[in-house]
Enzyme design. Structure first.
Site, mmCIF file in Angstrom:
data_model
loop_
_atom_site.group_PDB
_atom_site.id
_atom_site.type_symbol
_atom_site.label_atom_id
_atom_site.label_comp_id
_atom_site.label_asym_id
_atom_site.label_seq_id
_atom_site.Cartn_x
_atom_site.Cartn_y
_atom_site.Cartn_z
ATOM 1 N N ARG A 236 26.183 -18.126 -15.593
ATOM 2 C CA ARG A 236 27.112 -17.071 -15.193
ATOM 3 C C ARG A 236 26.951 -16.689 -13.721
ATOM 4 O O ARG A 236 27.891 -16.193 -13.114
ATOM 5 C CB ARG A 236 27.044 -15.874 -16.123
ATOM 6 N N CYS B 239 29.289 -28.625 -25.147
ATOM 7 C CA CYS B 239 30.155 -28.314 -26.294
ATOM 8 C C CYS B 239 29.563 -27.243 -27.186
ATOM 9 O O CYS B 239 28.701 -27.530 -28.027
ATOM 10 C CB CYS B 239 30.405 -29.577 -27.121
ATOM 11 N N GLU C 196 50.877 -9.746 -2.814
ATOM 12 C CA GLU C 196 51.682 -8.637 -2.307
ATOM 13 C C GLU C 196 51.738 -8.642 -0.788
ATOM 14 O O GLU C 196 52.786 -8.445 -0.185
ATOM 15 C CB GLU C 196 51.094 -7.301 -2.766
ATOM 16 N N TRP C 197 50.573 -8.875 -0.145
ATOM 17 C CA TRP C 197 50.535 -8.846 1.312
ATOM 18 C C TRP C 197 51.381 -9.964 1.918
ATOM 19 O O TRP C 197 51.906 -9.835 3.013
ATOM 20 C CB TRP C 197 49.094 -8.981 1.826
ATOM 21 N N GLU D 284 32.658 -18.510 -20.126
ATOM 22 C CA GLU D 284 31.207 -18.325 -19.986
ATOM 23 C C GLU D 284 30.807 -16.881 -20.211
ATOM 24 O O GLU D 284 29.980 -16.324 -19.502
ATOM 25 C CB GLU D 284 30.721 -18.839 -18.624
#
Lengths: 254, 425
Positions: free
Chosen positions: B285, B167, B378-379, B405
């Site tokens: 990270r 937190c 899209e593909w 993060e």
């Protein structure tokens, strides 16, 4: 009843891989292809580990015959709970011609050497579908066999095995020591949890040569040719039963 | 894992010795021999795993496919993590990867955590982030800063049955984290915490909360990390956010109304909270980078088979050069993101500076995830736009990667600071 279980595991091409035949038709492509433990061998390992957890067996020893990479397969079994491994080194030409006859001789020799009470194998390997190793091993040792096992219970006076047969289920009782081969519904193999993978690192894998066991690896079989299954032909739709019968007659099927 | 002594020794070693005295986890890496004729030493590529890391990767891949994949769609729709999935994560040892076996953990390496996070994200980024926060933030804080009593009390639960939440953020302090307003007032031998935290992941299921609160409101040097058990009176978990993506991961406000916490529940030292938070987030990270790489790869892996099957104008859509160029470009980006992530992880394990590289990995991977998922829809054409296919979920899930993060802008500013320093005369 306490003692040692010997479990055989085979390194095969992963079941999900699309198999390709070599251009020279001498076999299938194995280079660079994903390999893993034969699914029926996983079930065999699981059963052995369960017996140990129930304290019905003391030690689970896992064996694999093959090249260096077979050690990975042994490691996986160790991560599932087996206590130690034995790698029987077979490579090159010998490995290409390795089949149930030689493997069963190796397993029989190891069973005597390790003083095993029980041998559990997968019912067959998914690459050759031989379904012979368990039966041959039992014959060589003159031990009873419980093959296609879908349920195994160790009792005071022997082993009760429920077998999956063509007609349904057959229940037999065999004395020990014995050979069992695992069928699909025997159990659901556990995942190797991360802590167990770490523990497996410390477990020992012994190296053994077939010659040390007095086993002759010469094959009595020669593979002449390997082909893909024939391409599925397109079907045909017909309107009436008469049409169907005449078409079948034309094709010489009736 | 790397002691101060180890780092000094490390600095004294010759280049060749560095390869062999790498961190504990990489000791079992296949060491490439030196070419004796020319004396050239070859180094293993980044995608080299120790045997245990390799086995873990395969085990998690199989487990995720069989035990998580069937629940993904339902968890996303209901915005709730399935209890069975949480239970199995603990059973597999995935919630205590670096925790010592003494406390019921797996006792493996940081890189193993990264591989696990990546594999899980291929199947469900929400499950992956649950695992990431536990391993890279909560467990690390307890392991590094915990007193023997605190470790005894919490680590064995964190590895077997308890989820933790971190937190820090509040409604008025996100990127400006240390402008946080949650107060901790000292009384004799306890503190009283008042304030509101926001955007707290895992809050719905967490059994313990690591709360950053300020004991000295006249600056950030009072920020202290408190261990607060869920059942503590005055702690209230607010209503779950209704999110665009990562919906199965609970994100809630957490309110503190005169929450009494004994002095013995301070993690580390008073006033050092901001330092701990920054330190952990530097490592965290890399975990998020791994999550984004896994997300991109998972989405890509679902899409390419479709392009190889779908036929238009008499050929597979994969066979059109325009498609091939796009697909190859995206594959390259994913590979680059993966290598940045793996390298940052190995640097951290080796005890070498890694902050700039960690920022690069997170920033780049989040961008790659956005690009990949967008292209994949899209593909896939029309079907990519429907919920019948898993692609649109990856598209929604990826967006948070550039935000949480440490936002992309924060990552870039941090990198720039390092670059500035590098050029200092």
């Amino acid at each position: 009843m306490s003692g040692r279980v010997l479990v055989g595991v085979k390194r095969v091409i992963d079941y999900a891989v699309k198999i390709r035949v070599k251009p020279d038709h001498s076999g299938v492509v194995t280079d660079g292809v994903k390999h893993s433990m034969n699914p029926f061998c996983e079930i065999a390992v699981e059963e052995a580990v369960k017996l140990k957890e129930k304290k019905l067996m003391k030690e689970v020893v896992v064996v694999s015959c093959g090249p260096q990479q077979s050690q990975e397969t042994i490691r996986t079994a160790l991560a599932m709970g087996a206590d130690r491994g034995i790698h029987v080194e077979v490579s090159g030409k010998d490995y290409e011609t390795l089949g149930p006859l030689q493997v069963s001789k190796i397993l029989a020799a190891l069973a005597k050497k390790e003083d095993a009470q029980l041998i559990i194998l997968g019912k067959q390997a998914i690459d050759d579908d031989c379904n012979q190793t368990g039966q041959m091993t039992a014959a060589l040792l003159d031990w009873p066999q419980g093959t296609f096992a879908s349920e195994v219970s160790l009792e005071k006076d022997g082993i009760k095995v429920v077998r999956e047969i063509d007609g349904g289920l057959e229940t037999i009782k065999i004395s020990t020591p014995a050979v069992l081969t695992a069928d699909l519904r025997l159990n659901t193999p556990r995942y190797a949890t991360l802590p167990n993978i770490m523990k497996a690192k410390k477990k020992k894998i012994a190296n053994v040569k077939p010659a040390d066991l007095g086993v002759d690896l010469t094959s009595r079989l020669e593979v002449l040719r390997v082909d893909e299954p024939p391409q599925r032909q397109a079907g045909m739709k017909v309107e009436t039963v008469d049409d169907l019968v005449s078409k079948l007659k034309d094709a010489g099927k009736v | 894992q790397f002691t101060n002594q180890g780092m000094l020794m490390f600095a004294k070693c010759k280049l060749i010795d560095i390869v062999y005295s790498w961190s504990r986890s990489t000791k079992s890496l296949p060491v490439m021999g030196s070419d004796h004729t020319s004396g050239v030493v070859s180094f293993p590529p980044l995608q080299t795993y120790s045997e245990e890391e390799s086995m873990m990767k395969d085990a998690v891949k199989k487990y995720a496919q069989e035990r998580i994949a069937p629940f993904v769609s339902k968890m996303d729709e209901n915005s709730a993590m399935d209890e069975e999935v949480i239970k199995s994560l603990f059973e597999q040892g995935l919630m205590g990867i670096e925790i010592d076996p003494e406390y019921g953990g797996t006792g493996s390496s940081f890189f193993a955590s990264i591989l696990v996070i990546e594999e899980l994200a291929k199947v469900d980024p929400s499950v992956s982030v649950l695992c990431d926060i536990q391993n890279t933030l909560i467990n690390v804080l307890f392991t590094k800063l915990g007193t023997p009593a605190q470790k005894e009390k919490y680590l064995s639960h964190l590895s077997t049955d308890m989820i933790g939440s971190f937190c820090l953020s509040e409604a008025e302090s996100g990127s400006d984290a240390f402008a946080l307003k949650t107060r901790a007032e000292k009384h004799k031998d306890f503190y009283v915490i008042n304030g509101s935290k926001m955007w707290i992941s895992n809050a719905e299921h967490a059994g313990v909360f690591l709360v950053m609160a300020n004991v000295n409101p006249s600056g950030y040097r009072g920020i202290t990390c408190f261990i607060v058990d869920r059942e503590t009176e005055g702690l209230e978990i607010g209503r779950k956010e209704n999110k665009l993506g990562l919906r199965a991961s609970s994100t809630c406000p957490v309110n503190f109304d005169n929450v009494k916490v004994p002095e013995s529940n301070i993690l580390g030292e008073i006033g050092h909270g901001y330092k701990y938070a920054i330190g952990m987030l530097n490592e965290g990270r890399i975990g998020i980078a791994a999550q984004m790489v896994g997300l991109a790869q998972g989405c890509f892996d679902h899409t390419v088979p479709y392009t190889r099957q779908r036929v238009q104008f008499g050929k597979r859509i994969f066979d059109f050069q325009g498609m091939q160029h796009q697909i190859a470009h995206v594959a390259t980006q994913i590979e680059a993101a993966r290598l940045l992530t793996y390298n940052a992880a190995r640097l951290k394990e080796a005890g070498r500076p890694f902050i700039k590289e960690a920022c690069m990995a997170k920033y780049f991977s989040a961008e790659v995830a956005t690009l990949t998922t967008s292209k994949c829809i899209e593909w896939m054409g029309g079907v990519g736009f429907t919920k019948d296919y898993p692609i649109e979920k990856y598209y929604r899930d990826c967006k948070i990667g550039t935000i949480y993060e440490g936002t992309t802008n924060i990552q870039l500013s941090t990198m720039a600071k390092f670059i500035d320093k590098e050029f200092e005369q």
